[in-house]
Write an enzyme that holds these catalytic residues in place. Structure first.
Site, PDB file in Angstrom:
ATOM      1  N   GLN A   1      -0.121  -0.298  -5.753  1.00  0.00           N
ATOM      2  CA  GLN A   1      -1.241  -0.705  -4.895  1.00  0.00           C
ATOM      3  C   GLN A   1      -1.810   0.514  -4.155  1.00  0.00           C
ATOM      4  OE1 GLN A   1      -0.466  -4.076  -2.386  1.00  0.00           O
ATOM      5  NE2 GLN A   1      -2.370  -3.872  -1.240  1.00  0.00           N
ATOM      6  N   ASP A   2      -3.139   0.656  -4.203  1.00  0.00           N
ATOM      7  CA  ASP A   2      -3.838   1.728  -3.480  1.00  0.00           C
ATOM      8  C   ASP A   2      -3.413   3.124  -3.949  1.00  0.00           C
ATOM      9  OD1 ASP A   2      -4.912  -0.374  -2.125  1.00  0.00           O
ATOM     10  OD2 ASP A   2      -4.240   0.234  -0.147  1.00  0.00           O
TER      11      ASP A   2
ATOM     12  N   ASP B   1      -6.265  -2.871  -6.210  1.00  0.00           N
ATOM     13  CA  ASP B   1      -7.219  -1.975  -5.531  1.00  0.00           C
ATOM     14  C   ASP B   1      -6.858  -0.516  -5.747  1.00  0.00           C
ATOM     15  OD1 ASP B   1      -8.202  -4.378  -4.529  1.00  0.00           O
ATOM     16  OD2 ASP B   1      -7.155  -4.190  -2.630  1.00  0.00           O
TER      17      ASP B   1
ATOM     18  N   ARG C   1     -13.245  -5.733  -6.479  1.00  0.00           N
ATOM     19  CA  ARG C   1     -13.610  -6.732  -5.479  1.00  0.00           C
ATOM     20  C   ARG C   1     -14.206  -6.013  -4.268  1.00  0.00           C
ATOM     21  NH1 ARG C   1      -8.025  -8.900  -2.588  1.00  0.00           N
ATOM     22  NH2 ARG C   1      -6.942  -6.895  -2.440  1.00  0.00           N
TER      23      ARG C   1
ATOM     24  N   GLN D   1       0.835  -1.208   0.000  1.00  0.00           N
ATOM     25  CA  GLN D   1       0.000   0.000   0.000  1.00  0.00           C
ATOM     26  C   GLN D   1       0.871   1.260   0.000  1.00  0.00           C
ATOM     27  OE1 GLN D   1      -0.348  -2.575   2.095  1.00  0.00           O
ATOM     28  NE2 GLN D   1      -2.501  -3.088   2.430  1.00  0.00           N
TER      29      GLN D   1
END
Length: 575
Positions: free
Chosen positions: A383-384, A405, A473, A361
């Site tokens: 990520q993120d 994500d 998701r 993250q």
């Protein structure tokens, strides 16, 4: 003797009538719980009052996710429930939550001071919780203030937004301690109280749905108490020049401050300019950031309202950082730029976190700014990448790059005519474009992607067959994401969407696709989850447009950003 017999007879008759009256009162039930009778030894008038209290509480609490908590709260904090209006009842419930937030924040601060063996990330997580709890108090008190001033029909969306943001804060606090066993031990000190706060706010949202709301022309004069009354569709403090701000060429904009690395401006760093910018401004304050890479971490906090950052364009003006969770930062604090002050605007800027895919993250931008707008910006990370944390947000003609994500959070957010690009992840990783975090069915939050492009970035294209990519998701139980009239390229797996953990959220989420095109848009092989659907009705799709989902017609004109309120009827007009 005769007198004693008469007294005995009267005494027996009284108790017979009392028993008959009590037995005649119907037993209260509902589809959640059975409410037991009070002991028949209770004096009749008290017994009847409690019965009326319970019946009134039952009426209000029916439909709440946490029914018994709602009953207990209402019957405890409002001794004369029947005489209270619904706004008063909601206010009392919210105020009860405010008290819980205050005491929880005290415990969080005490833990921070008491425990000397905490690591840097745990200390950071406690600091995050402290900030989030303070924000929650502000948001809940704003909701109470709204409820004190009728009419309420034109405040419903604002109330939903404030309560949704307050719920998101509690979830974010708990998330910050999900990274190790030792951190979970710290979380145990206040996990129960945070959960209780979220449930109280959830019940407040359920009560809010019972308020009569009408949609009329009154919306043109909607009040946002923190901004002032609207006039001609705009807040009264909006100047005409501000409405044209984002559409003007860089050279035609009047700036308050200029930042330039070469010394040709007022400051050489953006942070210096933000420090001298006014607090709680009621007029737009514009900072022009000349071309260059600025290695800074910016926190545009709640005091910095009406702030605008204008750059020279994507890839020209860059704000870069590399904070990440592997190096001890929390996800919340890893952002290169944080925007919380209301009505934040950015144009022509690249926000980047260059930590890399192996650092997990690592956020490029976190926005918790209500009525925030990002126009012709890019967000680059892995990520993120883009943390759309809370409140109402609009992104137009932006580029978002990432892997896992990479658009996540619990804002009510619309992406319009933007490009979403998957990058090359680490081996054994998958690309997931979204992870939406709605915790409650009554929250007005979700991710809406309208007339955009979903594709592989240039670095992924040579390796595309090695990695699976999905539209999203369910990060939370009521996760909500819709993709409409968007070009979806062939990198997307035929299933479209991926589970988070087993069957978690699959029956409660809302994932929809509407009139998309491209090689990855075929829905014949999509997941068969109860919460997934192919939207076929345009009126259902309209719920997730700028006009309905963000109430954009009431505030976006003031920014000058190009947009359209509904579904663009020209099917050839999207990317």
């Amino acid at each position: 003797m005769q007198t004693n017999k008469r007294l005995l007879f009267a005494f027996c008759a009284f108790f017979f009538l009392l028993a008959f009256a009590i037995s005649s009162i119907p037993k209260l039930t509902n589809n959640h719980h059975e409410v037991s009778q009070f002991p028949q030894t209770t004096p009749l008038h008290i017994h009847l009052h409690k019965r009326i209290q319970l019946q009134t509480a039952h009426t209000h609490c029916d439909g709440s996710l946490y029914y018994q908590l709602c009953l207990d709260t209402l019957t405890t904090i409002l001794p004369d429930l029947r005489s209270k209006s619904l706004p008063e009842i909601i206010s009392a419930t919210i105020n009860h939550a405010v008290n819980d937030v205050t005491s929880t924040d005290f415990n969080v601060t005490a833990i921070r001071q008491k425990h000397r063996n905490l690591n840097a990330r745990e200390i950071g997580a406690l600091d995050d919780c402290h900030s989030l709890l303070l924000d929650t108090v502000t948001q809940l008190n704003s909701a109470i203030s709204d409820l004190k001033r009728p009419p309420y029909n034109n405040k419903h969306n604002n109330l939903q937004t404030l309560l949704s943001a307050a719920m998101t804060n509690q979830a974010t606090c708990l998330d910050e301690f999900a990274f190790s066993r030792s951190s979970n031990k710290v979380r145990q000190y206040f996990h129960k109280s945070l959960r209780n706060i979220s449930r109280q706010v959830s019940n407040s949202l359920a009560l809010l749905t019972k308020m009569n709301v009408t949609t009329t022309s009154e919306k043109m004069t909607e009040e946002f108490p923190e901004y002032g009354e609207l006039w001609d569709g705009f807040p009264s403090w909006v100047r005409k020049k501000e409405r044209r701000l984002l559409q003007a060429a860089v050279g035609d904009i009047e700036y308050d401050l200029v930042v330039a690395k070469d010394g040709s401006g007022d400051f050489t760093t953006i942070g210096e300019a933000l420090n001298v910018a006014p607090n709680r401004s009621t007029v737009r304050f514009v900072i022009y950031i000349k071309e260059g890479a600025y290695y800074e971490y910016l926190d545009i906090d709640s005091r910095k309202t009406m702030m605008t950052l204008v750059g020279d364009g994507i890839g020209k003006t860059l704000i870069k950082g590399n904070r990440n969770v592997v190096d001890g930062w929390t996800t919340f604090r890893s952002a290169t730029v944080v925007a919380v002050g209301k009505s934040f605007i950015a144009k022509g800027i690249t926000f980047e976190n260059y930590a890399g895919s192996s650092k997990h993250q690592a956020v490029a931008l976190r926005s918790g700014s209500d009525f925030s707008v990002f126009y012709k910006c890019s967000f680059v990370g892995y990520q993120d990448t883009l943390y759309v944390h809370s409140f109402r947000q609009f992104y137009r003609e932006c580029d978002i790059y990432g892997t896992i994500d990479f658009i996540f959070g619990n804002a009510a957010v619309v992406f319009q005519k933007s490009n979403l690009y998957a990058r090359k992840p680490d081996l054994n990783q998958k690309n997931l474009f979204t992870a939406q975090g709605r915790d409650d069915p009554n929250e007005n939050t979700g991710i809406s992607i309208l007339e955009c492009k979903i594709a592989a970035g240039s670095e992924l294209i040579p390796y595309q067959t090695m990695f699976k990519s999905y539209l999203g998701r369910p990060w939370r139980e009521y996760s909500r994401t819709v993709i409409m009239r968007t070009k979806i390229d062939d990198l997307i797996d035929p299933a479209g969407w991926l589970e988070w953990s087993g069957d978690f959220g699959l029956s409660t989420l809302y994932y929809g696709e509407y009139m998309n095109r491209g090689a990855g848009s075929n829905t014949s092989g999509r997941v068969n989850w109860p919460g997934y659907k192919v939207i076929v009705n345009s009126s259902e799709a309209e719920q997730f447009t700028v006009g309905n989902f963000l109430q954009g017609g009431e505030w976006l004109d003031a920014t000058g950003v190009p947009y359209y309120l509904g579904l663009n009827e020209n099917l050839l007009d999207f990317i």
